[in-house]
Scaffold this motif. Sequence first.
Motif, PDB file in Angstrom:
ATOM      1  N   UNK A 129       0.832  -1.425  -0.032  1.00 30.21           N
ATOM      2  CA  UNK A 129       0.025   0.102  -0.030  1.00 30.21           C
ATOM      3  C   UNK A 129       0.977   1.282  -0.103  1.00 30.21           C
ATOM      4  N   UNK A 130       0.676   2.042  -0.755  1.00 31.87           N
ATOM      5  CA  UNK A 130       1.096   3.558  -0.999  1.00 31.87           C
ATOM      6  C   UNK A 130       0.122   4.758  -0.600  1.00 31.87           C
ATOM      7  N   UNK A 131       0.102   5.375   0.722  1.00 33.39           N
ATOM      8  CA  UNK A 131      -0.845   6.528   0.730  1.00 33.39           C
ATOM      9  C   UNK A 131      -0.162   7.618  -0.070  1.00 33.39           C
ATOM     10  N   UNK A 132      -0.862   8.628  -0.534  1.00 36.28           N
ATOM     11  CA  UNK A 132      -0.581   9.763  -1.369  1.00 36.28           C
ATOM     12  C   UNK A 132      -0.478  10.871  -0.094  1.00 36.28           C
ATOM     13  N   UNK A 133       0.670  11.803  -0.380  1.00 36.87           N
ATOM     14  CA  UNK A 133       0.915  12.841   0.551  1.00 36.87           C
ATOM     15  C   UNK A 133      -0.348  13.784   0.403  1.00 36.87           C
ATOM     16  N   UNK A 134      -0.283  14.586   1.363  1.00 39.09           N
ATOM     17  CA  UNK A 134      -1.611  15.426   1.343  1.00 39.09           C
ATOM     18  C   UNK A 134      -1.182  16.647   0.268  1.00 39.09           C
ATOM     19  N   UNK A 135      -2.387  16.793  -0.510  1.00 38.63           N
ATOM     20  CA  UNK A 135      -2.231  17.533  -1.714  1.00 38.63           C
ATOM     21  C   UNK A 135      -1.776  16.850  -3.079  1.00 38.63           C
ATOM     22  N   UNK A 136      -1.446  15.617  -3.144  1.00 36.68           N
ATOM     23  CA  UNK A 136      -0.765  14.737  -4.020  1.00 36.68           C
ATOM     24  C   UNK A 136      -2.069  13.734  -4.361  1.00 36.68           C
ATOM     25  N   UNK A 137      -2.052  13.334  -5.563  1.00 35.82           N
ATOM     26  CA  UNK A 137      -3.049  12.393  -6.191  1.00 35.82           C
ATOM     27  C   UNK A 137      -2.206  11.515  -6.772  1.00 35.82           C
ATOM     28  N   UNK A 147      -4.953  -1.640  -7.778  1.00 32.58           N
ATOM     29  CA  UNK A 147      -6.028  -0.895  -7.290  1.00 32.58           C
ATOM     30  C   UNK A 147      -5.733   0.814  -6.808  1.00 32.58           C
ATOM     31  N   UNK A 148      -6.525   1.688  -7.445  1.00 33.32           N
ATOM     32  CA  UNK A 148      -6.183   3.101  -7.152  1.00 33.32           C
ATOM     33  C   UNK A 148      -7.270   3.776  -6.652  1.00 33.32           C
ATOM     34  N   UNK A 149      -7.219   4.379  -5.419  1.00 33.99           N
ATOM     35  CA  UNK A 149      -8.526   5.213  -5.291  1.00 33.99           C
ATOM     36  C   UNK A 149      -9.056   6.228  -6.285  1.00 33.99           C
ATOM     37  N   UNK A 150     -10.472   6.180  -6.418  1.00 32.48           N
ATOM     38  CA  UNK A 150     -10.941   7.148  -6.983  1.00 32.48           C
ATOM     39  C   UNK A 150     -10.398   8.765  -7.065  1.00 32.48           C
ATOM     40  N   UNK A 151     -10.097   9.013  -5.803  1.00 34.91           N
ATOM     41  CA  UNK A 151      -9.632  10.439  -5.448  1.00 34.91           C
ATOM     42  C   UNK A 151      -8.199  10.518  -5.454  1.00 34.91           C
ATOM     43  N   UNK A 194      -5.921   9.110  -3.575  1.00 34.76           N
ATOM     44  CA  UNK A 194      -5.525   9.415  -2.127  1.00 34.76           C
ATOM     45  C   UNK A 194      -4.809   7.988  -1.494  1.00 34.76           C
ATOM     46  N   UNK A 195      -4.585   6.963  -2.527  1.00 38.87           N
ATOM     47  CA  UNK A 195      -3.825   5.414  -2.088  1.00 38.87           C
ATOM     48  C   UNK A 195      -4.027   4.689  -3.443  1.00 38.87           C
ATOM     49  N   UNK A 196      -3.036   3.803  -3.519  1.00 37.31           N
ATOM     50  CA  UNK A 196      -2.917   2.720  -4.479  1.00 37.31           C
ATOM     51  C   UNK A 196      -2.460   1.524  -3.825  1.00 37.31           C
ATOM     52  N   UNK A 197      -3.039   0.234  -4.146  1.00 34.81           N
ATOM     53  CA  UNK A 197      -2.264  -1.105  -3.748  1.00 34.81           C
ATOM     54  C   UNK A 197      -2.107  -1.824  -4.790  1.00 34.81           C
ATOM     55  N   UNK A 198      -1.150  -2.929  -4.407  1.00 35.65           N
ATOM     56  CA  UNK A 198      -0.703  -4.061  -5.180  1.00 35.65           C
ATOM     57  C   UNK A 198      -0.990  -5.473  -4.428  1.00 35.65           C
ATOM     58  N   UNK A 199      -1.972  -6.155  -4.908  1.00 35.16           N
ATOM     59  CA  UNK A 199      -2.021  -7.337  -4.029  1.00 35.16           C
ATOM     60  C   UNK A 199      -1.517  -8.502  -4.695  1.00 35.16           C
ATOM     61  N   UNK A 200      -0.690  -9.595  -4.121  1.00 35.10           N
ATOM     62  CA  UNK A 200       0.124 -10.451  -4.895  1.00 35.10           C
ATOM     63  C   UNK A 200      -0.580 -11.687  -5.096  1.00 35.10           C
ATOM     64  N   UNK A 201      -0.728 -12.142  -6.270  1.00 33.93           N
ATOM     65  CA  UNK A 201      -1.473 -13.433  -6.575  1.00 33.93           C
ATOM     66  C   UNK A 201      -0.755 -14.457  -6.554  1.00 33.93           C
ATOM     67  N   UNK A 202       0.557 -14.624  -6.186  1.00 33.36           N
ATOM     68  CA  UNK A 202       1.647 -15.671  -6.444  1.00 33.36           C
ATOM     69  C   UNK A 202       2.521 -15.610  -5.483  1.00 33.36           C
ATOM     70  N   UNK A 203       3.739 -16.542  -5.547  1.00 29.45           N
ATOM     71  CA  UNK A 203       4.584 -16.666  -4.730  1.00 29.45           C
ATOM     72  C   UNK A 203       5.935 -16.046  -5.157  1.00 29.45           C
ATOM     73  N   UNK A 204       5.890 -15.614  -6.458  1.00 25.11           N
ATOM     74  CA  UNK A 204       7.234 -15.052  -6.766  1.00 25.11           C
ATOM     75  C   UNK A 204       7.644 -13.915  -5.845  1.00 25.11           C
ATOM     76  N   UNK A 205       9.011 -13.488  -5.888  1.00 26.06           N
ATOM     77  CA  UNK A 205       9.371 -12.351  -5.285  1.00 26.06           C
ATOM     78  C   UNK A 205       9.003 -11.131  -5.460  1.00 26.06           C
ATOM     79  N   UNK A 206       8.592 -10.227  -4.530  1.00 25.82           N
ATOM     80  CA  UNK A 206       8.320  -8.909  -5.230  1.00 25.82           C
ATOM     81  C   UNK A 206       9.334  -8.155  -5.879  1.00 25.82           C
ATOM     82  N   UNK A 207       9.107  -7.274  -6.984  1.00 29.14           N
ATOM     83  CA  UNK A 207       9.877  -6.571  -7.666  1.00 29.14           C
ATOM     84  C   UNK A 207      10.712  -5.608  -6.732  1.00 29.14           C
TER      85      UNK A 207
END
Length: 330
Positions: A212-220, A231-235, A237-250
Motif C-alpha cells: 500500500x502507498x498512501x498519497x501525501x497531502x495535496x498529491x493524487x 487498485x487506485x482510489x478514485x480520488x 489518495x492511495x494505491x495498492x498491489x495485491x500479490x496473486x502468487x509466490x514469486x518475489x516482489x520486484x
Amino acid sequence: MRSLPRTLNACGALAATVLLTGLSAGAAHALPASDGVLVAHAAPRAGVNMFAQPTVPTTGLGASGSTTVNMTTGDGSSAVPGASGDVLTFTAPAGVQITDVFCGSGTTKTIAPDGSSATCNSTAGGNWDVGRSISYTVSPNAATGTLTGGASLTQASTGTSTGTWAVNVALNQLTQPSVPTTNLGSSGSTTVNLTGPGGSGSVPAQTGDVLTFNAPPGVQITDITCGDNKQIAPDGSWATCTSTGTNGWNVARSISYTVSPNAGGPTLTAPASLLRNGAFIANGTWSVNTNGTTINTVPIADPAVAGGTLAAAVGTGYLVHRRRKADSAS
C-alpha cells in the motif's frame, strides 16, 4: 585402566610419572594402588563440547535465511568424536521455523512438522562435522530484534553439551532513492524500492500480500507499477498491489502522481507498507518536493473595525487583507 611406569627419586622414594593426555572424556583422577603405583582413570563430565555461531544473520519478517553453527571440542577448533547413539538437536527461536539442517554422513535427520526443532541422530559413529548449516523461515508475526534458539549434543560418554544460535529479525524496507521536485499543479513520477533489511535483496511474496502507498497531502496517485492486482482510489489518495502468487516482489516500483495547485510544501510525505496475514512486514515513506509552502492562516484582531480579521499567507507570494465593516458592505 593401565599401570603407569614407576621411577625412583633422588631420595629413593617411590614416585609416579603420570601423562594426562587425550582424556577428553572427563577429568583425570590419580589414586594410590596397594603396591604404591599411581593409576589414572577418566570420569565422564558434561559440557566439554562447544557451540559457536561465527556470524548472526539479519533476516526480514516473512523471509528465509540460513546460518552456520560450529560444534567443536573444548579447544574451540577440533572435531567432536562421535559414537552411534549421539543426538544433536537444534531448537528454533520463537517466531522462526527450521526448514533444513545439515547432519552429515552416518546420521538420520528429523525436522519437526512445525519447524520448532531439528535433530541429527548418529548411526555410525565417527567425528562430527565442525560446521553445520541451518535453513529457516521467519514468521511475519515474529518479534523484531535478536531471537535466540538452542543447541545440544547428548553423548553417552560425556552427557549433554548445550549452546545457542540466533537470528536478527528486522522489518523489510520501503525506501525512495531520490525525492523528485514537482511544481504545484504539475505531474511527476518517482521510484520506491522494496528490499530486505539494510536495503539488500528482494522480499519473497505470498498470495494475498498487500503493498500500500498512501498519497501525501495535496498529491493524487494516478498510476503504479504492480505486476499483480492493482487498485487506485478514485480520488488518488492511495494505491495498492495485491500479490496473486509466490514469486518475489520486484525491488523497484514506479509511482505516477499529480500535485494539486493548492498543495503546500516544500516536502510532502506519506507512508507505505507491506501487509502479510494481518502483520506489517515492511514499512517506509515516500515524498514529493514542491515549490509551494504550507500556508498557516492566523486570525488577528483588526484594530480598525470591530470583529475584522487580517489573514496573512507567506510563501505563496500574496497577502490577503479582508475587512468587514459592521454597518455597510464594501
